[in-house]
Design an enzyme around this catalytic site. Structure first.
Site, PDB file in Angstrom:
ATOM      1  N   LYS A   1       0.834  -1.212   0.000  1.00 46.10           N
ATOM      2  CA  LYS A   1       0.000   0.000   0.000  1.00 46.10           C
ATOM      3  C   LYS A   1       0.866   1.258   0.000  1.00 46.10           C
ATOM      4  O   LYS A   1       0.661   2.176  -0.790  1.00 46.10           O
ATOM      5  CB  LYS A   1      -0.934  -0.018   1.195  1.00 46.10           C
ATOM      6  CG  LYS A   1      -1.934   1.130   1.213  1.00 46.10           C
ATOM      7  CD  LYS A   1      -2.935   0.969   2.349  1.00 46.10           C
ATOM      8  CE  LYS A   1      -3.832  -0.231   2.106  1.00 46.10           C
ATOM      9  NZ  LYS A   1      -4.836  -0.423   3.178  1.00 46.10           N
TER      10      LYS A   1
ATOM     11  N   HIS B   1     -15.868  -8.320   1.983  1.00 45.02           N
ATOM     12  CA  HIS B   1     -14.810  -9.175   2.532  1.00 45.02           C
ATOM     13  C   HIS B   1     -14.963 -10.609   2.045  1.00 45.02           C
ATOM     14  O   HIS B   1     -14.003 -11.242   1.602  1.00 45.02           O
ATOM     15  CB  HIS B   1     -14.855  -9.128   4.071  1.00 45.02           C
ATOM     16  CG  HIS B   1     -13.900 -10.078   4.727  1.00 45.02           C
ATOM     17  ND1 HIS B   1     -14.250 -11.361   5.081  1.00 45.02           N
ATOM     18  CD2 HIS B   1     -12.601  -9.939   5.058  1.00 45.02           C
ATOM     19  CE1 HIS B   1     -13.204 -11.962   5.619  1.00 45.02           C
ATOM     20  NE2 HIS B   1     -12.190 -11.116   5.627  1.00 45.02           N
TER      21      HIS B   1
ATOM     22  N   MET C   1      -5.740  -7.223   8.748  1.00 44.53           N
ATOM     23  CA  MET C   1      -5.146  -6.329   9.752  1.00 44.53           C
ATOM     24  C   MET C   1      -6.028  -5.093   9.917  1.00 44.53           C
ATOM     25  O   MET C   1      -7.029  -4.940   9.233  1.00 44.53           O
ATOM     26  CB  MET C   1      -3.709  -5.992   9.355  1.00 44.53           C
ATOM     27  CG  MET C   1      -2.779  -7.182   9.494  1.00 44.53           C
ATOM     28  SD  MET C   1      -1.091  -6.820   9.019  1.00 44.53           S
ATOM     29  CE  MET C   1      -1.247  -6.623   7.257  1.00 44.53           C
TER      30      MET C   1
ATOM     31  N   ARG D   1       6.662 -49.435  -9.974  1.00 50.61           N
ATOM     32  CA  ARG D   1       7.275 -49.817  -8.694  1.00 50.61           C
ATOM     33  C   ARG D   1       6.818 -51.218  -8.313  1.00 50.61           C
ATOM     34  O   ARG D   1       5.611 -51.480  -8.222  1.00 50.61           O
ATOM     35  CB  ARG D   1       6.891 -48.829  -7.590  1.00 50.61           C
ATOM     36  CG  ARG D   1       7.579 -49.136  -6.261  1.00 50.61           C
ATOM     37  CD  ARG D   1       7.206 -48.124  -5.190  1.00 50.61           C
ATOM     38  NE  ARG D   1       5.827 -48.284  -4.740  1.00 50.61           N
ATOM     39  CZ  ARG D   1       5.226 -47.452  -3.881  1.00 50.61           C
ATOM     40  NH1 ARG D   1       5.890 -46.406  -3.416  1.00 50.61           N
ATOM     41  NH2 ARG D   1       3.981 -47.650  -3.511  1.00 50.61           N
TER      42      ARG D   1
ATOM     43  N   GLY E   1      -8.349  -7.369   4.665  1.00 49.21           N
ATOM     44  CA  GLY E   1      -9.182  -7.479   5.853  1.00 49.21           C
ATOM     45  C   GLY E   1      -8.523  -8.140   7.044  1.00 49.21           C
ATOM     46  O   GLY E   1      -9.130  -8.245   8.110  1.00 49.21           O
TER      47      GLY E   1
ATOM     48  N   ARG F   1      -3.636   2.962   8.499  1.00 51.05           N
ATOM     49  CA  ARG F   1      -3.926   1.672   7.849  1.00 51.05           C
ATOM     50  C   ARG F   1      -2.676   0.801   7.813  1.00 51.05           C
ATOM     51  O   ARG F   1      -1.558   1.288   7.765  1.00 51.05           O
ATOM     52  CB  ARG F   1      -4.396   1.884   6.406  1.00 51.05           C
ATOM     53  CG  ARG F   1      -5.640   2.736   6.224  1.00 51.05           C
ATOM     54  CD  ARG F   1      -5.851   3.012   4.738  1.00 51.05           C
ATOM     55  NE  ARG F   1      -6.941   3.917   4.468  1.00 51.05           N
ATOM     56  CZ  ARG F   1      -8.155   3.541   4.040  1.00 51.05           C
ATOM     57  NH1 ARG F   1      -8.414   2.278   3.855  1.00 51.05           N
ATOM     58  NH2 ARG F   1      -9.092   4.441   3.805  1.00 51.05           N
TER      59      ARG F   1
ATOM     60  N   ARG G   1      -3.413  -1.726  -6.085  1.00 50.29           N
ATOM     61  CA  ARG G   1      -2.581  -2.921  -5.910  1.00 50.29           C
ATOM     62  C   ARG G   1      -2.986  -3.930  -6.972  1.00 50.29           C
ATOM     63  O   ARG G   1      -4.080  -3.823  -7.557  1.00 50.29           O
ATOM     64  CB  ARG G   1      -2.772  -3.517  -4.515  1.00 50.29           C
ATOM     65  CG  ARG G   1      -4.202  -3.949  -4.215  1.00 50.29           C
ATOM     66  CD  ARG G   1      -4.386  -4.330  -2.767  1.00 50.29           C
ATOM     67  NE  ARG G   1      -5.783  -4.633  -2.449  1.00 50.29           N
ATOM     68  CZ  ARG G   1      -6.261  -4.780  -1.226  1.00 50.29           C
ATOM     69  NH1 ARG G   1      -5.467  -4.634  -0.188  1.00 50.29           N
ATOM     70  NH2 ARG G   1      -7.537  -5.064  -1.024  1.00 50.29           N
TER      71      ARG G   1
ATOM     72  N   TYR H   1      12.866 -34.865 -14.178  1.00 50.38           N
ATOM     73  CA  TYR H   1      11.403 -34.819 -14.235  1.00 50.38           C
ATOM     74  C   TYR H   1      10.830 -34.781 -12.827  1.00 50.38           C
ATOM     75  O   TYR H   1      11.501 -35.096 -11.843  1.00 50.38           O
ATOM     76  CB  TYR H   1      10.830 -36.022 -14.995  1.00 50.38           C
ATOM     77  CG  TYR H   1      10.984 -37.355 -14.289  1.00 50.38           C
ATOM     78  CD1 TYR H   1      10.045 -37.792 -13.358  1.00 50.38           C
ATOM     79  CD2 TYR H   1      12.081 -38.181 -14.556  1.00 50.38           C
ATOM     80  CE1 TYR H   1      10.186 -39.003 -12.714  1.00 50.38           C
ATOM     81  CE2 TYR H   1      12.235 -39.400 -13.906  1.00 50.38           C
ATOM     82  CZ  TYR H   1      11.283 -39.801 -12.978  1.00 50.38           C
ATOM     83  OH  TYR H   1      11.433 -40.999 -12.320  1.00 50.38           O
TER      84      TYR H   1
ATOM     85  N   SER I   1      14.489 -42.464  -8.595  1.00 49.43           N
ATOM     86  CA  SER I   1      13.267 -41.709  -8.371  1.00 49.43           C
ATOM     87  C   SER I   1      13.195 -41.428  -6.875  1.00 49.43           C
ATOM     88  O   SER I   1      13.186 -42.365  -6.073  1.00 49.43           O
ATOM     89  CB  SER I   1      12.037 -42.497  -8.822  1.00 49.43           C
ATOM     90  OG  SER I   1      10.862 -41.752  -8.596  1.00 49.43           O
TER      91      SER I   1
ATOM     92  N   THR J   1       9.860 -38.919  -2.064  1.00 51.78           N
ATOM     93  CA  THR J   1      10.002 -37.898  -1.024  1.00 51.78           C
ATOM     94  C   THR J   1       9.022 -38.073   0.134  1.00 51.78           C
ATOM     95  O   THR J   1       9.252 -37.518   1.212  1.00 51.78           O
ATOM     96  CB  THR J   1       9.850 -36.486  -1.627  1.00 51.78           C
ATOM     97  OG1 THR J   1       8.640 -36.424  -2.384  1.00 51.78           O
ATOM     98  CG2 THR J   1      11.035 -36.173  -2.518  1.00 51.78           C
TER      99      THR J   1
ATOM    100  N   CYS K   1       8.885 -38.553  -7.192  1.00 53.71           N
ATOM    101  CA  CYS K   1       7.536 -39.088  -7.403  1.00 53.71           C
ATOM    102  C   CYS K   1       6.672 -39.006  -6.152  1.00 53.71           C
ATOM    103  O   CYS K   1       5.587 -39.567  -6.122  1.00 53.71           O
ATOM    104  CB  CYS K   1       7.610 -40.537  -7.884  1.00 53.71           C
ATOM    105  SG  CYS K   1       8.380 -41.642  -6.686  1.00 53.71           S
TER     106      CYS K   1
END
Length: 888
Positions: free
Chosen positions: A26, A468, A107, A630, A105, A96, A352, A864, A777, A780, A844
């Site tokens: 702002k 809002h 804060m 797999r 909205g 503000r 904004r 990939y 591969s 994760t 993967c």
């Protein structure tokens, strides 16, 4: 000495649009608008650095800041000719918030600051409008009492309603100057009753109270929730903007409004917004009064009676339209603008980049590229990949029956069905228990943010297209219908009534945020169409990205969906999911309870045709593309019954006695099955299992190659490898099986054998393992569990607290832990390539569809990522953005 206060307006702007980190969005944009000659009320910004220092030093202000703020006030006084606290001609200011990214909205704001029992008389005299002056004072007492003094705003609202009832009024605009003056007295009594002291009369005391409250609101529950939902760091802080007040409530030639330079719901190039005559800004966004349309066309489309701004204030609207075009061209993006008209004079209060739906983001990005305003690559960067999720799911079937209860404003597109709830806490609780909910409110407030996030859709009885509820819902991608005047909510009975029909909490309704319709029951849906702007942006993204994008899929339907979304192969096909099929589970159980290899092979022979058929169908869909399969991963006990009542039936179907089955179940029981007899450990102890699966893979591949003339590319993946020797043993089984099948079929297909890196030891010894593996591969999901020592299934109990307290920036099962798990991946990639320069690397886990994790994969140089089917477009766009950001 560090500068904390930056002035703007009056030809003296100490910042610009490039200073968002320091001045907040702002403050930076106010300075920028003032510098390009737009009518901006003068003011100053207290920087985000001060917010950080404020918290670091125990929420106190340094003396140096007080001197800087005094100079800032003097700057405003010099331009306006008014003096702060002057009883005769008082300077009034707004205070503000303004973070570096928009948090609508979340804060606090205080308007009309500087009014007291004396200055209100001066404002009345100077303006010639006592009603306006006392209206402004009562607004200030209410807002300051709520935001700074911590009083319940409901008490002030109740006092206002009582005052109107006593006079027989329906609208606030019917209140006279004397009425507002009397209400100010009543408000003062509320403050005295609740706090034991009078309302602050000193303007400087008011100012510092407001500044402290705005800084304090950075750590409010609603702000913390919003930041957590939107991944905004808690250490950024907010700026505070102090600006001379301009008034939209000075009569019929004054107004206030919120506008967008393009439609934030659809992206259409048309002015979009709302305004109110004789009102202040919070009246528009808070949903207190239902506002009027900005343009004549919008009013006509909605069949609304009150005049649009284009009709009621044609000259001022013409000025505003020129400002819209100037700002959009200057910022090269769709703008969200707040403005006030004071006695015919236009003032700009904010601009904004506007929040928008995914559909609008796509259209705006593509249109602006076609208009030459941005490049194709900039257009690719303009769309949040995660927001695409809004476009990839079904919408209401236009031909489905609809039991329409009422109609409101189409505030945020999309459709949702769910049970009705009437408060944010209930929405969150029901959602945590797996229920789809529609949050129904008279109007939403920032305190509802957690319930809005949990809900599938939002319905409000009051409020407009820029309320809002509308703004936050669009930002979250939630369907929203606002201003449904036909909905009458009874909070005590937890019901709402629409056209005489009563809907209770727990009843199912459907809302259509594109039409504004509210319907009883659940309405059927249809698959989305992904052509036009979507296809064009994806084409630009695909030209830009380096990373390939595959999918995690094992059913034909998922494979087809992923191909339609642009998947370039399969990165993870989980074969165990195929074993749970009702027609196959008996053979699987027979294999498990068999006492010797011969028994196991007999059961596996029954499974072979089924597995081959599975792989054949997948290969046909993915012909010519890589398919990573797999081999069996979960522990065998997962396939056996655990309840005593199931044992008899399973034993009978498996051809063994119940006692034998119970003994086998007990033998297979493990205290920690995730780290037990699973993955390649099964293959080492029972190699015939992997042999059967490998045979099914190669037979299917040969059959599809013969039938189609184009061979699939099987990539056989051995799970949970920790040592080179494990992979060596399994690769021998796979290679020998391949040679046998190729001999039987009289043809060969190319294939790869690799492994899933999901154990820290495997990552550390990746150089050795790569001597046997043609690809890695990174699994994760399990790598995160084993690296962090955290069970994904149990972590929900504490991970939220860990994120809130800054232990993890985000849930590590949603977004990759770059510092820990990421380092293991980087290390494994480096050591793997050192041993085998052409090794293929990908991930993967669920992280394959997370934009932040994809950026890490680009940085690390993986080949990939693999994501669930509906996240494939998200991954494609995120991969393109990661490549662009890395390049420049």
């Amino acid at each position: 000495m560090t500068q904390y206060v930056y002035k703007f307006g009056g030809g003296d702007s100490e910042g610009g649009s490039g200073d968002k980190n320091l001045l907040g969005g702002k403050g930076a944009n106010l300075a920028e608008m003032a510098s390009i000659g737009l009518p901006v009320p003068p003011g100053f910004t207290i920087s985000t650095e001060m917010c950080t220092r404020y918290y670091d030093e125990g929420e106190i202000f340094p003396d140096s800041l007080r001197e800087e703020v005094a100079n800032g006030i003097a700057h405003i006084e010099a331009i306006t000719g008014k003096r702060f606290g002057d009883p005769a001609d008082p300077l009034l200011v707004s205070v503000r918030s303004g973070a570096r990214v928009s948090m609508p909205g979340m804060m606090d704001t205080v308007l009309n600051l500087g009014l007291n029992d004396e200055t209100v008389a001066g404002l009345a005299e100077k303006s010639g409008d006592p009603r306006f002056a006392w209206d402004s004072y009562r607004r200030f007492i209410q807002m300051y009492g709520d935001v700074v003094l911590g009083l319940d705003h409901g008490e002030f609202e109740e006092a206002l309603e009582i005052a109107k009832e006593d006079k027989g009024y329906y609208l606030d605009t019917e209140m006279t100057a004397d009425d507002w003056q009397a209400l100010c007295g009543a408000y003062g009594e509320i403050v005295r009753r609740e706090l034991g002291e009078t309302f602050p009369q000193d303007a400087e005391e008011q100012l510092w109270g407001a500044v402290g409250a705005v800084f304090g609101s950075w750590q409010s529950d609603r702000a913390n929730t919003y930041r957590r939902i939107n991944d905004i760091p808690g250490d950024w802080g907010t700026a505070v903007n102090v600006q001379a007040m301009v008034f939209g409530n000075m009569g019929e030639d004054s107004a206030t409004g919120v506008a967008f330079t393009r439609d934030p719901s659809t992206g259409e190039r048309a002015y979009y917004g709302e305004f109110l005559i004789n009102a202040q800004g919070e009246d528009v966004v808070a949903g207190i009064r239902t506002p009027q349309y900005l343009t004549k066309a919008a009013r006509a489309a909605a069949s609304a009676k009150p005049e649009s701004m284009e009709e009621a204030m044609p000259e001022t609207f013409g000025e505003l339209a020129k400002v819209f075009d100037l700002l959009e061209t200057h910022y090269r993006d769709m703008q969200d603008i707040e403005f006030t008209v004071e006695r015919g004079k236009l003032w700009m209060l904010q601009t904004r980049s506007g929040k928008r739906t995914a559909k609008a983001a796509l259209k705006i990005a593509v249109d602006m590229a076609d208009e030459g305003l941005v490049s194709e690559q900039e257009a690719v960067l303009r769309v949040d990949p995660a927001a695409l999720d809004q476009l990839l799911h079904p919408t209401l079937d236009p031909d489905a029956a609809r039991d329409v209860l009422t109609k409101g404003l189409p505030a945020s597109p999309g459709a949702a069905s769910g049970i009705v709830v009437f408060d944010a806490d209930t929405a969150e609780k029901r959602s945590e228990h797996g229920r789809d909910v529609i949050l129904v409110r008279v109007e939403t407030s920032p305190e509802d943010i957690h319930g809005m996030h949990a809900a599938k859709g939002i319905l409000t009885a009051r409020g407009g297209m820029t309320s809002h509820a509308a703004v936050v819902a669009r930002g979250m991608g939630r369907p929203c219908v606002s201003g449904a005047g036909g909905v009458v909510i009874d909070a005590k009975t937890k019901t709402f009534t629409a056209l005489g029909r009563v809907i209770s909490e727990g009843d199912v309704i459907t809302i259509d945020g594109a039409t504004g319709e509210v319907m009883a029951g659940e309405v059927a849906t249809v698959k989305p169409e992904l052509a036009g702007d979507f296809g064009k942006l994806m084409e630009w993204a695909d030209k830009t990205r380096r990373l390939k994008v595959r999918t995690n899929a094992e059913t034909p339907n998922d494979c087809r969906t992923a191909r339609e979304f642009g998947a370039e192969g399969i990165g993870l096909c989980r074969t165990e999911h195929m074993f749970f099929d009702a027609d196959r589970i008996t053979a699987v159980r027979q294999m498990i309870v068999a006492e010797d290899e011969a028994g196991r092979r007999a059961a596996l022979a029954k499974l072979l045709p089924e597995q081959r058929a599975d792989f054949t169908e997948i290969f046909e869909i993915m012909v010519g593309l890589p398919v990573t399969i797999r081999l069996l991963d979960p522990p065998l006990h997962e396939f056996l019954p655990h309840g005593e009542d199931e044992v008899e039936d399973v034993a009978k179907a498996s051809g063994v006695s119940p006692e034998t089955l119970r003994r086998r179940v007990n033998e297979l029981h493990e205290f920690n099955p995730m780290l037990g007899h699973r993955g390649c450990r099964l293959g080492v102890t029972y190699p015939e299992i992997y042999e059967m699966q490998a045979r099914a893979v190669f037979e299917a591949a040969c059959d599809v190659a013969e039938a189609s003339g184009e061979a699939p590319i099987p990539e056989v993946m051995v799970p949970l490898v920790a040592t080179k020797r494990e992979l060596e043993l399994m690769k021998t089984v796979i290679d020998e099986t391949a040679e046998t099948v190729f001999g039987e079929k009289g043809r060969r297909v190319d294939y790869l054998v690799g492994t899933m890196i999901e154990l820290p030891r495997a990552a550390l010894r990746a150089g050795d393992i790569a001597e046997e593996a043609a690809f890695f591969s990174f699994g994760t999901n399990d790598l995160t569990q084993t690296a962090l020592g955290v069970s994904r299934d149990d972590a929900a109990r504490f991970l939220g607290v860990y994120v809130d307290r800054g232990i993890y920036a985000r849930d590590p099962f949603v977004s990759l832990d770059i510092e820990g798990v990421g380092e293991l991946i980087s290390l494994a990639a480096e050591r793997g390539r050192a041993s085998r320069p052409d090794i293929k690397l990908g991930i993967c886990g669920e992280h394959g569809g997370d934009p932040a994790s994809i950026a890490f994969c680009e940085e690390t140089g993986l080949d990939y990522v693999s994501a669930s089917p509906y996240r494939v477009p998200i991954a494609r766009l995120a991969a393109a953005q990661a490549a662009l950001q890395r390049a420049g």
